[in-house]
Design an enzyme around this catalytic site. Structure first.
Site, PDB file in Angstrom:
ATOM      1  N   VAL A 176       0.848  -1.574  -0.277  1.00 53.26           N
ATOM      2  CA  VAL A 176       0.044   0.025  -0.132  1.00 53.26           C
ATOM      3  C   VAL A 176       0.971   1.230   0.071  1.00 53.26           C
ATOM      4  CG1 VAL A 176      -0.247   0.460   2.454  1.00 53.26           C
ATOM      5  CG2 VAL A 176      -2.227   1.095   0.855  1.00 53.26           C
ATOM      6  N   TYR A 177       2.226   1.130   0.480  1.00 53.77           N
ATOM      7  CA  TYR A 177       3.021   2.393   0.332  1.00 53.77           C
ATOM      8  C   TYR A 177       2.928   2.993  -1.151  1.00 53.77           C
ATOM      9  CZ  TYR A 177       4.522   0.915   4.930  1.00 53.77           C
ATOM     10  OH  TYR A 177       4.373   0.467   6.329  1.00 53.77           O
TER      11      TYR A 177
END
Length: 326
Positions: free
Chosen positions: A60-61
């Site tokens: 998700v980064y």
């Protein structure tokens, strides 16, 4: 650099882990302070030069950009056989009912995407980013076990949950003879010590390696509260974690400054030295976005706090609301 085993495993990891949330595309992420690829590469290269072999990221980064930047840099600068890559799964990656979570479908889909972005055929440590209340833990643990058995993942870990949840997952794996979690990535620093109540004792008892995130409390332990940075002004997650306890935290920040003066080192080294001596911490995750951040973290290995120092730093702490576990 010092190295240690990750929990009960035979895996050797550096006592400092480079957290890669700060590398990515600001247009794809909630943090405008992240480094783009050009500026992240020197930090990753310096980490390798300092002996760091442990790198933590998540799908998700920056919606995958962090994994992409890390993967390309490691391919250019490192020997894959000596590098320990950790990434995470859970958060929403696309719209639709199967775009997030820890179902078998989501896990099997997201590991392949992470591997592609990282440019590798296996991940050393695959972690569930949060507890999924909508998926049976049995389904999650069996899917993770299968990833280990087919060779896409070497070890599995967990992050940010209640101790009862972590214990349940360990029990389910043991009962079914599935792969167990070997690590816990939790929220721990001098300003937030709630994990000392149940999670750390559980990890000690079970031989779990602890790799805490936010060891510097998003930078608040490194400067006076009145000083600001781009991150402190724009990081809403940081504000949600620490603003409500600012007044009670102030005295701890002042004691870190006093201790740094006694030792003649930057405050970051005192805060890092404190977490390094905390059992059963294997390696704190340092979210370095500057070379100096890395150097401070590595030099903290030489700072040996006495029992009196630790008591002085810990004494002002008061209970805090739980932050991290959902």
């Amino acid at each position: 650099m010092e190295y240690t085993k990750l929990g009960n495993t035979g895996l050797d990891v550096s006592r400092i882990c480079l957290g890669c949330m700060g590398f990515g595309d600001a247009n794809k992420w909630v943090h405008p302070w992240v480094l783009d690829e050009e500026n992240s590469r020197p930090v990753i290269q310096k980490a390798l030069e300092l002996g760091i072999n442990f790198f933590d990221t998540a799908n998700v980064y920056s919606l995958g950009a962090s994994e992409e930047y890390l993967g390309r840099a490691l391919k250019d600068y490192a020997n894959r056989d000596e590098i320990v890559i950790a990434t995470k799964v859970f958060s929403r990656m696309h719209e639709g009912p199967n775009g997030a979570g820890l179902s078998r479908k989501a896990i099997m889909s997201e590991i392949d995407k992470s591997l592609q972005r990282l440019g590798t055929d296996y991940v050393d440590l695959y972690q569930i980013h949060r507890w999924d209340y909508n998926t049976p833990i049995e389904e999650t643990m069996e899917a993770l076990h299968d990833l280990v058995k087919i060779g896409k993942v070497r070890y599995i870990g967990a992050s940010a949950m209640y101790a009862w949840q972590f214990q349940k997952a360990l029990h389910v794996a043991e009962k079914n003879n599935w792969t167990r979690f070997v690590s816990m990535q939790n929220h721990l620093n001098l300003l937030y010590r709630e994990e000392e109540r149940e999670m750390l004792p559980l990890c000690r008892e079970e031989g779990i390696g602890v790799i805490p995130y936010s060891p510097l409390a998003s930078g608040r332990l490194t400067r006076d509260l009145e000083q600001s940075t781009l991150r402190s002004e724009t990081d809403q997650i940081q504000k949600s974690k620490y603003d409500s306890t600012m007044n009670t935290d102030r005295v701890i920040i002042e004691r870190v400054a006093e201790m740094a003066g006694r030792y003649g080192v930057p405050r970051a080294q005192i805060a890092t030295a404190w977490i390094l001596q905390k059992s059963p911490v294997s390696a704190p995750i340092i979210g370095a976005t500057k070379i100096a951040h890395l150097e401070d973290a590595v030099q903290a290995l030489d700072v040996k706090l006495t029992a009196e120092d630790v008591a002085f730093l810990e004494e002002p702490y008061v209970p805090h609301p739980v932050v991290g576990a959902n």
